[in-house]
Design a protein around this motif. Structure first.
Motif, PDB file in Angstrom:
ATOM      1  N   ASN A   1       8.839  -4.460 -37.238  1.00 51.27           N
ATOM      2  CA  ASN A   1       7.599  -4.108 -37.921  1.00 51.27           C
ATOM      3  C   ASN A   1       6.758  -5.371 -38.007  1.00 51.27           C
ATOM      4  OD1 ASN A   1       6.320  -4.227 -40.970  1.00 51.27           O
ATOM      5  ND2 ASN A   1       5.900  -2.346 -39.850  1.00 51.27           N
TER       6      ASN A   1
ATOM      7  N   GLN B   1      12.944   3.427 -42.438  1.00 50.35           N
ATOM      8  CA  GLN B   1      12.686   4.821 -42.139  1.00 50.35           C
ATOM      9  C   GLN B   1      13.990   5.612 -42.105  1.00 50.35           C
ATOM     10  OE1 GLN B   1      10.188   5.290 -38.689  1.00 50.35           O
ATOM     11  NE2 GLN B   1       8.714   3.761 -39.400  1.00 50.35           N
TER      12      GLN B   1
ATOM     13  N   SER C   1       9.456   7.211 -44.947  1.00 46.74           N
ATOM     14  CA  SER C   1       9.735   5.947 -45.620  1.00 46.74           C
ATOM     15  C   SER C   1       8.822   5.808 -46.822  1.00 46.74           C
ATOM     16  CB  SER C   1       9.519   4.763 -44.667  1.00 46.74           C
ATOM     17  OG  SER C   1       8.150   4.600 -44.355  1.00 46.74           O
TER      18      SER C   1
ATOM     19  N   LEU D   1       6.739   6.543 -30.843  1.00 52.57           N
ATOM     20  CA  LEU D   1       6.002   7.136 -31.956  1.00 52.57           C
ATOM     21  C   LEU D   1       4.873   8.024 -31.433  1.00 52.57           C
ATOM     22  CD1 LEU D   1       5.652   7.148 -35.076  1.00 52.57           C
ATOM     23  CD2 LEU D   1       4.007   5.284 -34.754  1.00 52.57           C
TER      24      LEU D   1
ATOM     25  N   ILE E   1       6.155   3.615 -48.774  1.00 52.90           N
ATOM     26  CA  ILE E   1       5.187   2.584 -48.394  1.00 52.90           C
ATOM     27  C   ILE E   1       5.637   1.252 -48.957  1.00 52.90           C
ATOM     28  CG2 ILE E   1       2.877   1.732 -48.942  1.00 52.90           C
ATOM     29  CD1 ILE E   1       2.851   3.592 -46.640  1.00 52.90           C
TER      30      ILE E   1
ATOM     31  N   ALA F   1       5.205   7.940 -46.591  1.00 51.35           N
ATOM     32  CA  ALA F   1       4.925   7.921 -45.166  1.00 51.35           C
ATOM     33  C   ALA F   1       5.882   8.811 -44.383  1.00 51.35           C
ATOM     34  CB  ALA F   1       5.021   6.486 -44.633  1.00 51.35           C
TER      35      ALA F   1
ATOM     36  N   TYR G   1       8.609  11.062 -33.797  1.00 52.32           N
ATOM     37  CA  TYR G   1       8.999  10.347 -32.593  1.00 52.32           C
ATOM     38  C   TYR G   1       9.507  11.336 -31.558  1.00 52.32           C
ATOM     39  CZ  TYR G   1       9.322   6.022 -35.412  1.00 52.32           C
ATOM     40  OH  TYR G   1       9.060   4.949 -36.222  1.00 52.32           O
TER      41      TYR G   1
ATOM     42  N   TYR H   1       1.983  -3.279 -39.812  1.00 47.79           N
ATOM     43  CA  TYR H   1       1.536  -1.917 -40.011  1.00 47.79           C
ATOM     44  C   TYR H   1       2.723  -1.118 -40.524  1.00 47.79           C
ATOM     45  CZ  TYR H   1      -2.298  -3.590 -37.165  1.00 47.79           C
ATOM     46  OH  TYR H   1      -3.336  -4.322 -36.683  1.00 47.79           O
ATOM     47  N   SER H   2       2.530   0.139 -40.793  1.00 44.76           N
ATOM     48  CA  SER H   2       3.630   0.927 -41.344  1.00 44.76           C
ATOM     49  C   SER H   2       4.573   1.435 -40.273  1.00 44.76           C
ATOM     50  CB  SER H   2       3.070   2.121 -42.122  1.00 44.76           C
ATOM     51  OG  SER H   2       2.353   2.978 -41.262  1.00 44.76           O
ATOM     52  N   THR H   3       4.259   1.191 -39.008  1.00 39.42           N
ATOM     53  CA  THR H   3       5.057   1.769 -37.933  1.00 39.42           C
ATOM     54  C   THR H   3       6.066   0.761 -37.389  1.00 39.42           C
ATOM     55  OG1 THR H   3       3.394   1.162 -36.307  1.00 39.42           O
ATOM     56  CG2 THR H   3       3.218   3.338 -37.291  1.00 39.42           C
ATOM     57  N   LEU H   4       7.100   1.281 -36.742  1.00 42.20           N
ATOM     58  CA  LEU H   4       8.139   0.476 -36.112  1.00 42.20           C
ATOM     59  C   LEU H   4       8.051   0.607 -34.598  1.00 42.20           C
ATOM     60  CD1 LEU H   4      11.282   1.329 -38.294  1.00 42.20           C
ATOM     61  CD2 LEU H   4       9.683  -0.574 -38.543  1.00 42.20           C
TER      62      LEU H   4
ATOM     63  N   ASN I   1       9.265   0.366 -45.214  1.00 47.15           N
ATOM     64  CA  ASN I   1       9.410   0.493 -43.767  1.00 47.15           C
ATOM     65  C   ASN I   1      10.823   0.808 -43.323  1.00 47.15           C
ATOM     66  OD1 ASN I   1       6.684   0.142 -42.993  1.00 47.15           O
ATOM     67  ND2 ASN I   1       6.893  -2.036 -43.418  1.00 47.15           N
TER      68      ASN I   1
ATOM     69  N   TYR J   1       6.689  10.263 -40.099  1.00 51.45           N
ATOM     70  CA  TYR J   1       6.513   9.894 -38.694  1.00 51.45           C
ATOM     71  C   TYR J   1       7.109  10.958 -37.788  1.00 51.45           C
ATOM     72  CZ  TYR J   1       6.562   5.472 -41.299  1.00 51.45           C
ATOM     73  OH  TYR J   1       6.333   4.483 -42.218  1.00 51.45           O
TER      74      TYR J   1
ATOM     75  N   ASN K   1       0.526   7.898 -43.465  1.00 50.52           N
ATOM     76  CA  ASN K   1       0.884   6.962 -44.534  1.00 50.52           C
ATOM     77  C   ASN K   1       0.865   7.615 -45.905  1.00 50.52           C
ATOM     78  OD1 ASN K   1       1.397   4.723 -42.921  1.00 50.52           O
ATOM     79  ND2 ASN K   1      -0.740   4.080 -42.905  1.00 50.52           N
TER      80      ASN K   1
ATOM     81  N   TYR L   1       1.779   9.492 -37.081  1.00 49.76           N
ATOM     82  CA  TYR L   1       2.330   9.120 -38.368  1.00 49.76           C
ATOM     83  C   TYR L   1       1.326   9.462 -39.466  1.00 49.76           C
ATOM     84  CZ  TYR L   1      -0.683   4.995 -38.076  1.00 49.76           C
ATOM     85  OH  TYR L   1      -1.768   4.164 -37.970  1.00 49.76           O
TER      86      TYR L   1
ATOM     87  N   PHE M   1      14.863  -4.234 -37.966  1.00 45.81           N
ATOM     88  CA  PHE M   1      15.714  -3.161 -38.449  1.00 45.81           C
ATOM     89  C   PHE M   1      16.780  -2.829 -37.416  1.00 45.81           C
ATOM     90  CE2 PHE M   1      12.874  -1.943 -41.926  1.00 45.81           C
ATOM     91  CZ  PHE M   1      11.706  -2.551 -41.525  1.00 45.81           C
TER      92      PHE M   1
END
Lengths: 112, 109
Positions: free
Chosen positions: B91, A101, A94, A45, A96, A31, A35, B94-97, A99, A33, A50, A48, B34
């Motif tokens: 989190n 990152q 990250s 964000l 999968i 994954a 930002y 989903y895979s996002t923060l 999480n 991302y 995956n 992204y 986190f």
């Protein structure tokens, strides 16, 4: 290289110009991302991915596009930059299921 | 929608003066909280992940704790090199923060 690299480090851009921010990771993370970080607003964000070949929209996707042709690279494109896109941009990756990152050093973009 | 609120926005400590940073969160189902550290001009650096209420993790002078509504980052006998912005993120499946806006910590010698 080790971790995540971003290029350029900083850029001043005229409004209306097209710009691609580059991001490469060598950790074989699934994954990735993008930002943006603005004073008083924190990290938000943009897009992204995956896994290679798939992308998704984050909180603030308008005016930005991404592609994920392979595992390592995740470029962010501003098709026609506007001053409100002045920000510091961070790429992260990250595994999968983890999480956790890991972030790159950032690109400081100024749109005039 | 996940929400994360960090307090205070800024904190100034004398070297050796212990304190705590707060991260309050609202999520539909927490899959991880986190903590990151960010130095000026650099990207966030991962510190801890907490998954369930009652969990604690430590690293040097930092200890992170978690309840069902908030997390604390305790800083014991801080040094000037602990000066940074500390970010909290959640989190929810989903895979996002979702990140809070951070607490800027300044430790004076």
């Amino acid at each position: 290289i080790a971790g995540i690299t971003q290029a350029p480090t900083s850029q001043i851009l005229a409004a209306g110009r097209r710009m691609t921010l580059r991001c490469t990771q060598d950790m074989r993370h699934n994954a990735m991302y993008w930002y943006r970080q603005d004073l008083g607003l924190g990290l938000r964000l943009i897009h992204y991915s995956n896994t290679a070949g798939t992308t998704g929209k984050g909180e603030v996707p308008d005016g930005y596009s991404v592609s994920r042709a392979n595992t390592d690279d995740f470029p962010l494109t501003l098709a026609s930059a506007v001053p409100s896109q002045t920000s510091v941009y961070f790429c992260a990756s990250s595994s999968i299921g983890s999480n956790e990152q890991f972030f790159g050093p950032g690109t400081r973009l100024t749109v005039l | 929608e996940d929400q994360v609120t960090q307090s205070p926005e800024a904190l100034r400590l004398q070297e050796g003066e212990s304190s705590s940073l707060n991260c309050s969160y609202t999520v539909s189902g927490l899959r991880g909280l986190f903590w990151y550290r960010q130095d000026p001009g650099k990207g966030p650096e991962f510190l801890f992940t907490l998954y369930s209420a009652g969990e604690e993790k430590e690293k040097e002078r930092l200890k992170a704790t978690l309840t069902k509504k908030e997390s604390f980052l305790h800083i014991t006998a801080p040094k000037p090199e602990d000066s940074a912005t500390y970010l909290c993120a959640v989190n929810s499946g989903y895979s996002t923060l979702t990140f809070g806006k951070g607490t800027m910590l300044l430790v004076s010698p």
